[in-house]
Design a protein around this motif. Structure first.
Motif, short mmCIF file in Angstrom:
data_model
loop_
_atom_site.label_atom_id
_atom_site.label_comp_id
_atom_site.label_asym_id
_atom_site.label_seq_id
_atom_site.Cartn_x
_atom_site.Cartn_y
_atom_site.Cartn_z
N PRO A 11 -144.93 100.11 -20.35
CA PRO A 11 -145.01 101.28 -21.23
C PRO A 11 -144.14 102.41 -20.68
O PRO A 11 -144.03 102.58 -19.48
N ARG A 12 -143.52 103.14 -21.58
CA ARG A 12 -142.69 104.26 -21.15
C ARG A 12 -143.02 105.48 -21.99
O ARG A 12 -143.39 105.37 -23.16
N ARG A 13 -142.89 106.61 -21.38
CA ARG A 13 -143.20 107.86 -22.05
C ARG A 13 -141.95 108.33 -22.79
O ARG A 13 -140.85 108.34 -22.25
N ILE A 14 -142.13 108.69 -24.04
CA ILE A 14 -141.04 109.18 -24.88
C ILE A 14 -141.09 110.71 -24.88
O ILE A 14 -142.13 111.31 -25.18
N ALA A 15 -139.97 111.33 -24.57
CA ALA A 15 -139.90 112.79 -24.54
C ALA A 15 -139.97 113.32 -25.97
O ALA A 15 -139.36 112.78 -26.89
N ILE A 16 -140.71 114.38 -26.15
CA ILE A 16 -140.85 115.01 -27.46
C ILE A 16 -140.02 116.29 -27.45
O ILE A 16 -140.21 117.16 -26.61
N LYS A 17 -139.09 116.37 -28.38
CA LYS A 17 -138.23 117.55 -28.48
C LYS A 17 -138.80 118.50 -29.51
O LYS A 17 -139.38 118.08 -30.50
N SER A 18 -138.62 119.76 -29.28
CA SER A 18 -139.10 120.74 -30.26
C SER A 18 -137.93 121.18 -31.13
O SER A 18 -136.77 121.05 -30.75
N GLY A 19 -138.24 121.67 -32.28
CA GLY A 19 -137.20 122.11 -33.20
C GLY A 19 -137.00 121.11 -34.32
O GLY A 19 -137.70 120.12 -34.41
N PRO A 20 -136.02 121.38 -35.21
CA PRO A 20 -135.80 120.49 -36.35
C PRO A 20 -135.32 119.12 -35.88
O PRO A 20 -134.54 119.01 -34.93
N PHE A 21 -135.78 118.10 -36.56
CA PHE A 21 -135.44 116.71 -36.22
C PHE A 21 -134.10 116.36 -36.84
O PHE A 21 -133.91 116.49 -38.04
N ARG A 22 -133.17 115.95 -36.02
CA ARG A 22 -131.86 115.52 -36.52
C ARG A 22 -131.53 114.21 -35.81
O ARG A 22 -131.45 114.16 -34.59
N SER A 23 -131.35 113.21 -36.57
CA SER A 23 -131.03 111.92 -35.96
C SER A 23 -129.54 111.82 -35.70
O SER A 23 -128.73 112.53 -36.30
N GLU A 24 -129.17 110.94 -34.79
CA GLU A 24 -127.76 110.73 -34.44
C GLU A 24 -126.97 110.22 -35.64
O GLU A 24 -125.82 110.54 -35.81
N THR A 25 -127.59 109.43 -36.51
CA THR A 25 -126.87 108.88 -37.66
C THR A 25 -126.49 109.99 -38.63
O THR A 25 -125.42 109.94 -39.23
N GLN A 26 -127.33 111.01 -38.78
CA GLN A 26 -127.00 112.11 -39.67
C GLN A 26 -125.78 112.87 -39.14
O GLN A 26 -124.90 113.24 -39.89
N GLN A 27 -125.72 113.08 -37.83
CA GLN A 27 -124.61 113.81 -37.25
C GLN A 27 -123.31 113.02 -37.39
O GLN A 27 -122.26 113.58 -37.68
N ILE A 28 -123.34 111.72 -37.22
CA ILE A 28 -122.16 110.88 -37.35
C ILE A 28 -121.66 110.88 -38.79
O ILE A 28 -120.47 111.02 -39.05
N GLU A 29 -122.57 110.79 -39.77
CA GLU A 29 -122.17 110.82 -41.18
C GLU A 29 -121.52 112.13 -41.54
O GLU A 29 -120.56 112.17 -42.29
N GLN A 30 -122.03 113.25 -41.01
CA GLN A 30 -121.45 114.54 -41.31
C GLN A 30 -120.05 114.66 -40.73
O GLN A 30 -119.16 115.21 -41.35
#
Length: 154
Positions: A131-150
């Motif tokens: 098991p691994r701990r996933i870091a939780i980021k604060s702020g608006p969620f933006r996926s890498e795929t959205q940034q690449i498409e833009q």
């Protein structure tokens, strides 16, 4: 009442062949000889120890073999004793004891002292399965795929 029909399990499972085989084998071997006596102990969260009582055996008369998911301990007395016993309560007969090991359980070592063979085991899961701990980021969620498409649209 030791006969169980495992057919319903075979019909409704996929990929559990090893588990069903273990159950089937344990039911079939339930009436077999229990020599030599042994203990299985948990010595830590992922550590185990199998102890076999082998009075009368020498370390060179014992063989411990680790194969995939199977630990085999065999013993055979090297020579016949020339003594004439009036009563022989300490058994020195040949034996073969097998232990089924779970996935990722490895034999770390064996020792023989005071008539006890001790086999140490450890379960070592691969990093990908731990098991691994996933870091939780604060702020608006933006996926890498959205940034690449833009970037491609510009």
């Amino acid at each position: 009442m030791r006969d169980f029909d495992l057919t319903p399990i075979w019909r409704s499972t996929v990929g559990f062949d090893r588990l069903v085989d273990l159950i089937d084998d344990s039911l079939r071997l339930a009436g077999e000889d229990n020599y030599p006596p042994y203990n299985i102990a948990r010595t830590g969260e992922d550590n185990y120890r199998i102890s076999l009582a082998l009075a009368g055996f020498k370390p060179e008369e014992i063989t411990v073999t680790a194969e995939q998911n199977m630990l085999t301990v065999e013993g055979r007395k090297a020579e016949k004793d020339d003594r004439e016993y009036l009563y022989q309560g300490i058994s020195g007969r040949p034996f073969r004891r097998q232990f089924n090991l779970a996935d990722y359980v490895e034999v770390k070592g064996a020792s023989f002292e005071d008539g006890l063979l001790q086999v140490d085991l450890v379960r070592e899961l691969p990093e990908a399965m731990k098991p691994r701990r996933i870091a939780i980021k604060s702020g608006p969620f933006r996926s890498e795929t959205q940034q690449i498409e833009q970037k491609q649209a510009a």
